[in-house]
Design a protein around this motif. Structure first.
Motif, PDB file in Angstrom:
ATOM      1  N   LEU A   1       0.814  -1.215   0.000  1.00 41.47           N
ATOM      2  CA  LEU A   1       0.000   0.000   0.000  1.00 41.47           C
ATOM      3  C   LEU A   1       0.847   1.264   0.000  1.00 41.47           C
ATOM      4  CD1 LEU A   1      -2.856  -1.059   2.454  1.00 41.47           C
ATOM      5  CD2 LEU A   1      -2.809  -1.147  -0.051  1.00 41.47           C
ATOM      6  N   GLU A   2       2.035   1.202   0.592  1.00 39.51           N
ATOM      7  CA  GLU A   2       2.929   2.367   0.591  1.00 39.51           C
ATOM      8  C   GLU A   2       3.336   2.770  -0.823  1.00 39.51           C
ATOM      9  OE1 GLU A   2       6.271   1.414   2.980  1.00 39.51           O
ATOM     10  OE2 GLU A   2       5.189   1.537   4.889  1.00 39.51           O
ATOM     11  N   THR A   3       3.463   1.807  -1.700  1.00 40.73           N
ATOM     12  CA  THR A   3       3.928   2.067  -3.068  1.00 40.73           C
ATOM     13  C   THR A   3       2.788   2.006  -4.085  1.00 40.73           C
ATOM     14  OG1 THR A   3       4.477  -0.286  -3.342  1.00 40.73           O
ATOM     15  CG2 THR A   3       6.216   1.163  -2.521  1.00 40.73           C
ATOM     16  N   TRP A   4       1.551   2.078  -3.619  1.00 36.74           N
ATOM     17  CA  TRP A   4       0.406   1.915  -4.498  1.00 36.74           C
ATOM     18  C   TRP A   4       0.247   3.096  -5.447  1.00 36.74           C
ATOM     19  CZ3 TRP A   4      -2.082  -2.420  -5.253  1.00 36.74           C
ATOM     20  CH2 TRP A   4      -3.261  -2.397  -5.995  1.00 36.74           C
ATOM     21  N   SER A   5      -0.052   2.796  -6.696  1.00 39.06           N
ATOM     22  CA  SER A   5      -0.297   3.833  -7.692  1.00 39.06           C
ATOM     23  C   SER A   5      -1.731   4.342  -7.570  1.00 39.06           C
ATOM     24  CB  SER A   5      -0.074   3.276  -9.102  1.00 39.06           C
ATOM     25  OG  SER A   5      -0.543   4.183 -10.082  1.00 39.06           O
ATOM     26  N   ASP A   6      -1.885   5.674  -7.484  1.00 35.43           N
ATOM     27  CA  ASP A   6      -3.220   6.260  -7.365  1.00 35.43           C
ATOM     28  C   ASP A   6      -4.086   5.986  -8.585  1.00 35.43           C
ATOM     29  OD1 ASP A   6      -2.461   7.216  -4.937  1.00 35.43           O
ATOM     30  OD2 ASP A   6      -2.173   9.290  -5.577  1.00 35.43           O
ATOM     31  N   GLY A   7      -3.447   5.639  -9.717  1.00 35.26           N
ATOM     32  CA  GLY A   7      -4.214   5.401 -10.937  1.00 35.26           C
ATOM     33  C   GLY A   7      -4.838   4.028 -11.025  1.00 35.26           C
ATOM     34  N   ARG A   8      -4.513   3.128 -10.106  1.00 38.41           N
ATOM     35  CA  ARG A   8      -5.052   1.765 -10.139  1.00 38.41           C
ATOM     36  C   ARG A   8      -6.095   1.610  -9.038  1.00 38.41           C
ATOM     37  NH1 ARG A   8      -3.588  -2.677 -12.666  1.00 38.41           N
ATOM     38  NH2 ARG A   8      -1.673  -1.649 -13.352  1.00 38.41           N
ATOM     39  N   VAL A   9      -7.291   1.191  -9.409  1.00 36.74           N
ATOM     40  CA  VAL A   9      -8.361   0.967  -8.441  1.00 36.74           C
ATOM     41  C   VAL A   9      -8.116  -0.348  -7.716  1.00 36.74           C
ATOM     42  CG1 VAL A   9     -10.829   0.496  -8.175  1.00 36.74           C
ATOM     43  CG2 VAL A   9     -10.057   2.324  -9.703  1.00 36.74           C
ATOM     44  N   LEU A  10      -8.214  -0.309  -6.400  1.00 41.25           N
ATOM     45  CA  LEU A  10      -8.048  -1.501  -5.573  1.00 41.25           C
ATOM     46  C   LEU A  10      -9.427  -2.002  -5.156  1.00 41.25           C
ATOM     47  CD1 LEU A  10      -6.304  -3.495  -3.989  1.00 41.25           C
ATOM     48  CD2 LEU A  10      -6.241  -1.840  -2.117  1.00 41.25           C
ATOM     49  N   ILE A  11      -9.781  -3.171  -5.656  1.00 35.40           N
ATOM     50  CA  ILE A  11     -11.053  -3.800  -5.321  1.00 35.40           C
ATOM     51  C   ILE A  11     -10.798  -4.763  -4.168  1.00 35.40           C
ATOM     52  CG2 ILE A  11     -12.949  -5.222  -6.178  1.00 35.40           C
ATOM     53  CD1 ILE A  11     -12.224  -4.139  -9.000  1.00 35.40           C
ATOM     54  N   PHE A  12     -11.264  -4.372  -3.012  1.00 36.51           N
ATOM     55  CA  PHE A  12     -10.959  -5.015  -1.740  1.00 36.51           C
ATOM     56  C   PHE A  12     -12.157  -5.869  -1.335  1.00 36.51           C
ATOM     57  CE2 PHE A  12     -11.340  -3.537   2.943  1.00 36.51           C
ATOM     58  CZ  PHE A  12     -10.991  -4.792   3.417  1.00 36.51           C
ATOM     59  N   CYS A  13     -11.975  -7.186  -1.349  1.00 35.90           N
ATOM     60  CA  CYS A  13     -13.073  -8.088  -1.005  1.00 35.90           C
ATOM     61  C   CYS A  13     -13.281  -8.071   0.509  1.00 35.90           C
ATOM     62  CB  CYS A  13     -12.778  -9.488  -1.513  1.00 35.90           C
ATOM     63  SG  CYS A  13     -12.733  -9.565  -3.318  1.00 35.90           S
ATOM     64  N   ASP A  14     -14.433  -7.543   0.925  1.00 37.35           N
ATOM     65  CA  ASP A  14     -14.682  -7.245   2.334  1.00 37.35           C
ATOM     66  C   ASP A  14     -16.090  -7.695   2.700  1.00 37.35           C
ATOM     67  OD1 ASP A  14     -14.817  -6.224   4.865  1.00 37.35           O
ATOM     68  OD2 ASP A  14     -14.648  -4.120   4.280  1.00 37.35           O
ATOM     69  N   GLU A  15     -16.183  -8.666   3.608  1.00 40.14           N
ATOM     70  CA  GLU A  15     -17.500  -9.158   4.013  1.00 40.14           C
ATOM     71  C   GLU A  15     -18.324  -8.096   4.726  1.00 40.14           C
ATOM     72  OE1 GLU A  15     -14.523 -10.492   7.220  1.00 40.14           O
ATOM     73  OE2 GLU A  15     -14.597 -10.276   5.038  1.00 40.14           O
ATOM     74  N   ASP A  16     -17.683  -6.998   5.183  1.00 37.14           N
ATOM     75  CA  ASP A  16     -18.399  -5.921   5.866  1.00 37.14           C
ATOM     76  C   ASP A  16     -18.738  -4.750   4.940  1.00 37.14           C
ATOM     77  OD1 ASP A  16     -18.340  -7.286   8.289  1.00 37.14           O
ATOM     78  OD2 ASP A  16     -16.417  -6.433   8.863  1.00 37.14           O
ATOM     79  N   ALA A  17     -18.612  -4.951   3.641  1.00 40.09           N
ATOM     80  CA  ALA A  17     -18.905  -3.872   2.696  1.00 40.09           C
ATOM     81  C   ALA A  17     -20.337  -3.380   2.857  1.00 40.09           C
ATOM     82  CB  ALA A  17     -18.668  -4.352   1.265  1.00 40.09           C
ATOM     83  N   GLU A  18     -20.508  -2.060   2.817  1.00 40.86           N
ATOM     84  CA  GLU A  18     -21.840  -1.481   3.013  1.00 40.86           C
ATOM     85  C   GLU A  18     -22.752  -1.770   1.827  1.00 40.86           C
ATOM     86  OE1 GLU A  18     -21.217   2.622   3.759  1.00 40.86           O
ATOM     87  OE2 GLU A  18     -20.217   2.308   5.699  1.00 40.86           O
TER      88      GLU A  18
END
Length: 248
Positions: free
Chosen positions: A159-176
């Protein structure tokens, strides 16, 4: 209409450049597979690809008792750009990791990134084995490119080196947003993507907080049931490809 791919002819990945009239030597394992397992003989057809030059039709040329080469004849399919889809995952153990890598490649990922987390079960990742599984899946499924396999990294460093141009799709069982199609509708098609699957024990709360602080994060729910990590990979990548990838 002719079939889109030829699945009857044996198919091999090679590192050499491919062009008409050239000869490509095969290693001992590939030679044994074609000559002794499949029992092919001189002149028999083989499809070959290298991830750069498309797919080519070749003819088997024995060069001794234990080695063969391929005589490259003509291109059957041109090279195309792969989906810009990274797959980040907490490593699993042995057979389940093999399965997950193979299915991720079949579903079109361009990069395989192991990510270590607080609850990661497997301490070591065999990158050579991952690469072999990626190649085997591409050979068997008519895929023209080989997914990049990279070293495992801690989640925080990724995450420290993550590119702002790439969307991160985070699989989360608590997603709203419980509807995965609706959750992905906020992402513009053609945007570079990454899908992140956590360990079977889930993300620690500080890891979830760190993920939610990232720009361009989409939380993706995968239904009412708890899925094993390898099953979640297939489910998540299928949804992403159908909404934002090359299925639609």
């Amino acid at each position: 209409m002719p079939p889109r791919y030829d699945f009857r002819t044996p198919r091999l990945f090679v590192a050499d450049a491919l062009s008409a009239g050239t000869a490509v030597p095969l290693d001992k394992g590939q030679s044994n597979y074609l000559a002794n397992v499949l029992r092919l003989g001189a002149g028999d057809a083989v499809l070959v690809f290298n991830g750069r030059d498309g797919e080519w039709l070749a003819a088997l040329q024995p060069e001794g008792r234990k080695t063969v080469s391929l005589s490259i004849a003509e291109q059957t399919r041109p090279q195309h750009e792969p989906c810009d889809l990274h797959y980040l995952f907490a490593p699993l153990k042995h057979a389940r990791l093999d399965y997950m890598v193979q299915k991720a490649v079949e579903l079109g990922v361009s990069r395989l990134q192991p990510v270590t987390t607080r609850h990661t079960q497997a301490a070591r990742v065999n990158l050579e084995r991952m690469q072999a599984n990626a190649i085997e899946a591409a050979e068997q499924c008519g895929i023209l490119t080989i997914a990049d396999v990279v070293e495992a990294m801690p989640l925080a460093k990724v995450l420290e080196t993550w590119s702002d141009g790439r969307v991160l799709i985070f699989c989360d069982e608590d997603a709203e947003v419980r509807d995965p199609i609706a959750a992905l509708s906020v992402v513009q098609k053609g945007t570079p993507l990454a899908v992140l699957i956590g360990p079977e024990g889930g993300f620690a709360e500080d890891e979830r907080t760190m993920l939610l602080r990232q720009p361009n994060v989409v939380r993706l729910a995968l239904g009412p049931r708890i899925l094993r990590a390898d099953t979640a990979a297939v489910a998540a990548l299928s949804v992403v490809q159908s909404v934002l990838g090359d299925w639609s």
